[in-house]
Design a protein around this motif. Structure first.
Motif, PDB file in Angstrom:
ATOM      1  N   ARG A 137       0.837  -1.207   0.000  1.00 50.55           N
ATOM      2  CA  ARG A 137       0.000   0.000   0.000  1.00 50.55           C
ATOM      3  C   ARG A 137       0.868   1.251   0.000  1.00 50.55           C
ATOM      4  O   ARG A 137       0.609   2.198  -0.749  1.00 50.55           O
ATOM      5  N   ASP A 138       1.899   1.258   0.838  1.00 51.62           N
ATOM      6  CA  ASP A 138       2.765   2.436   0.930  1.00 51.62           C
ATOM      7  C   ASP A 138       3.444   2.733  -0.405  1.00 51.62           C
ATOM      8  O   ASP A 138       3.530   3.890  -0.839  1.00 51.62           O
ATOM      9  N   ARG A 139       3.933   1.675  -1.071  1.00 56.46           N
ATOM     10  CA  ARG A 139       4.601   1.868  -2.357  1.00 56.46           C
ATOM     11  C   ARG A 139       3.620   2.437  -3.385  1.00 56.46           C
ATOM     12  O   ARG A 139       3.944   3.377  -4.130  1.00 56.46           O
ATOM     13  N   LEU A 141       0.931   4.194  -2.803  1.00 55.42           N
ATOM     14  CA  LEU A 141       0.590   5.569  -2.425  1.00 55.42           C
ATOM     15  C   LEU A 141       1.681   6.540  -2.845  1.00 55.42           C
ATOM     16  O   LEU A 141       1.406   7.588  -3.458  1.00 55.42           O
ATOM     17  N   LEU A 142       2.930   6.222  -2.551  1.00 55.33           N
ATOM     18  CA  LEU A 142       4.039   7.113  -2.889  1.00 55.33           C
ATOM     19  C   LEU A 142       4.187   7.256  -4.405  1.00 55.33           C
ATOM     20  O   LEU A 142       4.406   8.358  -4.918  1.00 55.33           O
ATOM     21  N   GLU A 143       4.063   6.129  -5.113  1.00 54.98           N
ATOM     22  CA  GLU A 143       4.157   6.177  -6.571  1.00 54.98           C
ATOM     23  C   GLU A 143       3.053   7.056  -7.153  1.00 54.98           C
ATOM     24  O   GLU A 143       3.294   7.858  -8.060  1.00 54.98           O
ATOM     25  N   LEU A 144       1.843   6.915  -6.628  1.00 56.42           N
ATOM     26  CA  LEU A 144       0.722   7.707  -7.141  1.00 56.42           C
ATOM     27  C   LEU A 144       0.922   9.193  -6.877  1.00 56.42           C
ATOM     28  O   LEU A 144       0.662  10.030  -7.740  1.00 56.42           O
ATOM     29  N   LEU A 145       1.394   9.547  -5.674  1.00 54.29           N
ATOM     30  CA  LEU A 145       1.608  10.948  -5.331  1.00 54.29           C
ATOM     31  C   LEU A 145       2.599  11.606  -6.288  1.00 54.29           C
ATOM     32  O   LEU A 145       2.376  12.721  -6.763  1.00 54.29           O
ATOM     33  N   TYR A 146       3.678  10.911  -6.600  1.00 49.63           N
ATOM     34  CA  TYR A 146       4.685  11.505  -7.482  1.00 49.63           C
ATOM     35  C   TYR A 146       4.259  11.456  -8.950  1.00 49.63           C
ATOM     36  O   TYR A 146       4.537  12.374  -9.721  1.00 49.63           O
ATOM     37  N   SER A 147       3.549  10.398  -9.345  1.00 49.87           N
ATOM     38  CA  SER A 147       3.162  10.242 -10.741  1.00 49.87           C
ATOM     39  C   SER A 147       2.079  11.220 -11.162  1.00 49.87           C
ATOM     40  O   SER A 147       2.043  11.652 -12.321  1.00 49.87           O
ATOM     41  N   THR A 148       1.197  11.600 -10.222  1.00 42.87           N
ATOM     42  CA  THR A 148       0.047  12.445 -10.573  1.00 42.87           C
ATOM     43  C   THR A 148       0.129  13.863 -10.015  1.00 42.87           C
ATOM     44  O   THR A 148      -0.648  14.730 -10.434  1.00 42.87           O
ATOM     45  N   TRP A 228       0.347  10.976   5.499  1.00 35.09           N
ATOM     46  CA  TRP A 228       1.517  11.824   5.742  1.00 35.09           C
ATOM     47  C   TRP A 228       2.544  11.064   6.556  1.00 35.09           C
ATOM     48  O   TRP A 228       3.751  11.172   6.315  1.00 35.09           O
ATOM     49  N   GLN A 229       2.095  10.240   7.504  1.00 34.15           N
ATOM     50  CA  GLN A 229       3.021   9.442   8.305  1.00 34.15           C
ATOM     51  C   GLN A 229       3.740   8.413   7.437  1.00 34.15           C
ATOM     52  O   GLN A 229       4.924   8.120   7.657  1.00 34.15           O
ATOM     53  N   VAL A 230       3.039   7.850   6.455  1.00 36.47           N
ATOM     54  CA  VAL A 230       3.667   6.918   5.519  1.00 36.47           C
ATOM     55  C   VAL A 230       4.828   7.613   4.801  1.00 36.47           C
ATOM     56  O   VAL A 230       5.950   7.087   4.726  1.00 36.47           O
ATOM     57  N   LEU A 231       4.566   8.801   4.290  1.00 36.69           N
ATOM     58  CA  LEU A 231       5.605   9.568   3.595  1.00 36.69           C
ATOM     59  C   LEU A 231       6.762   9.878   4.540  1.00 36.69           C
ATOM     60  O   LEU A 231       7.944   9.708   4.184  1.00 36.69           O
ATOM     61  N   SER A 245       7.948  17.306   3.265  1.00 30.13           N
ATOM     62  CA  SER A 245       6.714  17.821   3.843  1.00 30.13           C
ATOM     63  C   SER A 245       5.563  17.102   3.150  1.00 30.13           C
ATOM     64  O   SER A 245       5.782  16.358   2.189  1.00 30.13           O
ATOM     65  N   PRO A 246       4.310  17.320   3.597  1.00 34.40           N
ATOM     66  CA  PRO A 246       3.193  16.635   2.928  1.00 34.40           C
ATOM     67  C   PRO A 246       3.104  16.912   1.431  1.00 34.40           C
ATOM     68  O   PRO A 246       2.583  16.100   0.680  1.00 34.40           O
ATOM     69  N   HIS A 247       3.618  18.071   0.982  1.00 29.31           N
ATOM     70  CA  HIS A 247       3.519  18.425  -0.439  1.00 29.31           C
ATOM     71  C   HIS A 247       4.799  18.122  -1.225  1.00 29.31           C
ATOM     72  O   HIS A 247       4.889  18.479  -2.398  1.00 29.31           O
ATOM     73  N   THR A 248       5.769  17.452  -0.606  1.00 30.76           N
ATOM     74  CA  THR A 248       7.077  17.301  -1.254  1.00 30.76           C
ATOM     75  C   THR A 248       6.984  16.622  -2.616  1.00 30.76           C
ATOM     76  O   THR A 248       7.575  17.086  -3.602  1.00 30.76           O
ATOM     77  N   LEU A 249       6.257  15.516  -2.704  1.00 27.86           N
ATOM     78  CA  LEU A 249       6.179  14.805  -3.975  1.00 27.86           C
ATOM     79  C   LEU A 249       5.388  15.612  -5.004  1.00 27.86           C
ATOM     80  O   LEU A 249       5.665  15.544  -6.201  1.00 27.86           O
ATOM     81  N   ARG A 250       4.413  16.389  -4.546  1.00 27.80           N
ATOM     82  CA  ARG A 250       3.664  17.277  -5.451  1.00 27.80           C
ATOM     83  C   ARG A 250       4.590  18.363  -6.008  1.00 27.80           C
ATOM     84  O   ARG A 250       4.569  18.660  -7.204  1.00 27.80           O
ATOM     85  N   HIS A 251       5.392  18.962  -5.119  1.00 27.07           N
ATOM     86  CA  HIS A 251       6.349  19.972  -5.568  1.00 27.07           C
ATOM     87  C   HIS A 251       7.360  19.368  -6.549  1.00 27.07           C
ATOM     88  O   HIS A 251       7.719  19.984  -7.561  1.00 27.07           O
TER      89      HIS A 251
END
Length: 303
Positions: A137-139, A141-148, A228-231, A245-251
């Motif tokens: 799940r964590d993988r 989630l992180l992949e989705l945050l950075y990909s989108t 956010w804790q997962v990140l 930060s919570p927005h790091t992958l978005r940035h």
């Protein structure tokens, strides 16, 4: 005062469609404002004068004994909430005057978003293992945050029907109820498939049934705080905790797109920004990078 605040928040909810996170922030700001007025001997909203509001602005930035000082951006947001409250009270006939009309919130400092270098992002994405429901799940989630480029709140708000495998897109619910369709890369889609096939069914058996994509250990929808804790956990494992930060992958998503040559207006659409002005802060990062490369590489840069 509490009744007027409640009416104002209802107005924002029903007539403005204000996002829940913004409402929660405004409610906290206005509770602090009401306490400040009470301490100043102001018992009702009709008694408020411009100097009371200005004093509240000072208290926000310097602290007032019970509260710590706020950052410039948070203080500005609180004063926006106060100005909105008084504008509403005046328009609704609750007060004869708007004492906040001439009190301007300070312009928040323009801070450059912090983006990770690509190699640090890749290291972060590789942190969760490929075994076990939680790591899968964590993988994903992180992949989705950075990909989108999704906000954490948008990612945890995803339902199963929001993912279109055929079109390789996800439907995100953004601020103010605005939806947007965003492409998703193949590595993120593969991580999602691995999670949905091998991990989500295990987590789902512990809950009461939900359409949410990302589930917690009890089978319910994963919260923003848990995501956010997962990140944070995997950033610490990767040695990146100081930069995350919570927005790091978005940035990072936005910055890497622009560095790769994407048009700023395309990035604006992908991020769900209402105005291109918001997105243009990322162009400052890429200009700084160009300047650094130029300075170190051009033989006449320092001449």
């Amino acid at each position: 005062m509490p009744e007027v605040v409640a009416a104002y928040l209802d107005h924002l909810t029903v007539e403005r469609g204000t996002a829940r996170n913004t409402l929660d922030s405004y409610a906290r700001d206005l509770r602090r404002y009401a306490a400040h007025l009470e301490a100043a001997g102001v018992s009702g909203i009709a008694e408020v004068r411009a100097e009371h509001i200005s004093a509240f602005g000072v208290a926000l930035r310097e602290g007032d004994g019970e509260h710590r000082p706020l950052a410039a951006s948070s203080a500005a947001r609180a004063l926006v909430a106060v100005r909105g409250l008084h504008r509403f009270a005046h328009a609704d006939g609750i007060t004869e005057h708007d004492p906040a009309r001439d009190v301007k919130p300070p312009a928040p400092a323009r801070r450059l978003p912090k983006a990770l270098p690509v190699h640090d992002v890749l290291r972060l994405l590789d942190m969760p293992s490929s075994d076990g429901a939680g790591p899968l799940r964590d993988r994903a989630l992180l992949e989705l945050l950075y990909s989108t480029g999704a906000r954490i709140s948008e990612a945890v708000g995803l339902d199963l029907d929001d993912i279109d495998d055929a079109e390789r897109t996800v439907l995100l619910d953004g601020k103010g109820g605005r939806q947007r369709l965003v492409p998703i890369g193949r590595p993120a889609l593969e991580a999602l498939h691995a999670y949905l096939v091998r991990a989500r069914p295990v987590l789902a058996t512990r809950g009461r049934g939900t359409a949410a994509v990302f589930l917690n250990a009890r089978g319910g929808r994963l919260s923003r705080q848990s995501a956010w804790q997962v990140l944070k956990t995997h950033a610490e494992r990767a040695g990146l905790s100081a930069s995350v930060s919570p927005h790091t992958l978005r940035h990072s998503f936005a910055t890497h797109l622009l560095e790769g040559g994407a048009d700023v207006r395309v990035v604006q659409e992908l991020l769900g920004h209402a105005s291109v002005t918001t997105t243009q802060v990322y162009t400052l990062i890429t200009v700084n990078t160009l300047r650094e490369v130029y300075t170190t590489a051009h033989p006449r840069a320092l001449g």
